[in-house]
Design an enzyme around this catalytic site. Sequence first.
Site, PDB file in Angstrom:
ATOM      1  N   ASP A  80      -8.123   8.744   5.966  1.00  0.00           N
ATOM      2  CA  ASP A  80      -7.053   8.618   4.977  1.00  0.00           C
ATOM      3  C   ASP A  80      -6.839   9.958   4.271  1.00  0.00           C
ATOM      4  O   ASP A  80      -7.718  10.851   4.316  1.00  0.00           O
ATOM      5  CB  ASP A  80      -7.490   7.550   3.956  1.00  0.00           C
ATOM      6  CG  ASP A  80      -6.338   6.862   3.251  1.00  0.00           C
ATOM      7  OD1 ASP A  80      -5.210   7.379   3.315  1.00  0.00           O
ATOM      8  OD2 ASP A  80      -6.574   5.815   2.624  1.00  0.00           O
ATOM      9  N   ASP A 110       1.826   1.247   3.847  1.00  0.00           N
ATOM     10  CA  ASP A 110       1.097   0.274   3.027  1.00  0.00           C
ATOM     11  C   ASP A 110       1.982  -0.927   2.735  1.00  0.00           C
ATOM     12  O   ASP A 110       1.510  -1.949   2.246  1.00  0.00           O
ATOM     13  CB  ASP A 110       0.657   0.912   1.703  1.00  0.00           C
ATOM     14  CG  ASP A 110      -0.643   1.692   1.865  1.00  0.00           C
ATOM     15  OD1 ASP A 110      -1.286   1.577   2.923  1.00  0.00           O
ATOM     16  OD2 ASP A 110      -1.011   2.432   0.933  1.00  0.00           O
TER      17      ASP A 110
END
Length: 692
Positions: free
Chosen positions: A450, A513
């Site tokens: 990430d 997301d």
Amino acid sequence: MSVIIQESQKVFLLQTKSNSYAFGIDDQGLVRHLYWGNRIDAVEDFEMPVLTEVSTNDPVFEITREEFPVYGSLRYKEHCLKVTFADSTREVVYDYVNYEVNKQEHYDELIINLKDRHYDLLIQLHYKVYESYDLMERFVVLQNSSGETIEVEKLHSGQFHIPYTGMNFTNVHGHWGAEQQRFVQKISYGKIVIENRRGISSHNHNPYFIIDRDATETSGDVYFGALRMSGNFSGVVEQTQYGETLVQMGLNSHDFKLDLKSGESFTSPAIICGYSSNGFGQMSHNLHSFANDFILRKGLRPVLYNSWEATGFEVTCTEQMKLARKAKEIGAELFVVDDGWFAERHGIDNGLGDWYVNEHKFPNGLEELVSEVKSLGLMFGIWVEPEMVNPKAKLYAEHPDWIYHFDTRESDTSRGQYVLDLTKDEVKQYIYNMLDNLLSDYDIDYIKWDANRPISQTNTQRDIWYRHIEAVYDIVKELKKKHPNVLFEACASGGGRIDYGILGIFDDFWTSDNTDAYDRLFIQDTYSYIYPIKAMRAWVTDCPNFLSNRIIPMKFRYHSAMMGTLGIGCNILKFTEEETALSKEMIEQYKEIREIVQEGDIYRLENSSSNDYFIYEYKKGEEGLIFVFLPQGKIGHSSVTVRLRGLSENTDYILKLEDREIKKSGGFLMNHGFDVCLTGDYASTVIKFKNA
Ligand code: DGJ
């Protein structure tokens, strides 16, 4: 042979299956563009137009279609290269030297060697021609043998000429949770600039161009190119005063300077480019096939379960083991523990940089979870954010100078974290060692990498905007040598890190997301224009959705996610019996069809109804699928005629609809089509078909 050379005229004709790209060297030694479009075989028909100045205010360089315009002379247009030589001269004047042709297994390569007239700077224009994919890769190599450092201030990988005006330009805009929002803009006078200045690719614009002449999915001229680069890129599109459209793409010159020392060379990122006279669908197929065959890791992607939306930072070994058991029960193949498993990571403000297992969360160590996951027959994956450090972390206390910073300034935090200076060898080594140890100590199959903030305050070097991402690439490439079976997922606060630079270095890509199944239809549709489906991770998550607050039936959520590489991010421990049963059924179904989804051709089918249907066909070999969605039904307009694409006219196909089977010819299905009727809100269906 895909490189044809007309020696007497110095014309180079690059041939792919359906297309041609031609340029030549004129009597001044200028590399001049001649043609890009449908295939022309007669190289002798190309002639180099003689240039005459229109007026003193329209110098020939402004009118000349240059393959690689450099800064200098009477050029005021966009250039691809600007350098400052050691004596402060800021003009490049090149001469044509010669050409080279390299025949490789999968492509032919043409290299045009140009050399500065005074300084020993070699400029190589590379063209790799992938004949059967109708694609080409363009890049530039600069080689400095001048004895002194040359400062490179601007480097775009090439200029393209499109011989029309009034074209459309397509790219994306967006932000966190709303990536891949497609926009189409009319190209007129003045420039369209898309760029990234953040170091981390970003959710905003994406490094590609699509330029069309009122094309549809199946018709019209489309010129396209995708830059193989993460980090700071820029692209410029311009309609000129002289009746054409120009486009360039490459390194962003914002806050950029590359010191090219004598003896060094630099290779620009490549642009994968092509032309389609059959609209956007063909463009997507060419790019997807190329990416699947040459760029992405081979093999189908596993069905993933990720615990992030279920547990957030509140990770405990006991709960993760329960989740893993349930994930196995519903049919997942890979269990990924997300953020929160390490150090003092209880929220966003601590832990990053301290990559040890939190002993309160894992009293018997991480091994307990890994063993449990493995004993269930699942693959094990783990989240990391290696480029970052929190100010509270021990790593920062020990190495405050490892973050990007200027000595006299305070670096900004964002999401409570700093960015580590990966251009420093010791930092790069630290990250490599940390990951190597993690992968050596535990039986890990999958790393979710990430990156949740952009870079700021850099360091004093102005080439960090591409060197940072080069360091990320290097680390992953090195790790893959030692741990060849580990899959790497790229994520940057959702879909902030997808581009043709990172594709293939990483294997799996987090799309957004935003997991709302309705929003995802738009995000995924746009994504599929350029990026292959295997690179589009899509999760089913809980409702109400944490971002949209929308409640969507589980079947629709599954169908939406089954159009990519399927993942589940729900709190599966709270599943009802019905939800468990439906999940088992859907995951089972996905496993049966995933080869078609992940490796087939996608067709964005026309919605012929006044209802807002979304219709997608996937086809591989003799089998195919049709996904139909109706997010909201409207009174009186309930059915849609689905017309398939990519079938053989005279072959019969059997279609399995929910209530019936039909057998029709390809010609019938593509032209007449068949009706599908969905009713109510968030209705969806998947129809399988195959050759009869
Ligand atoms: C942002 C990612 O997009 C999420 O999937 C999750 O991994 C969080 N970061 C964790 O902090």
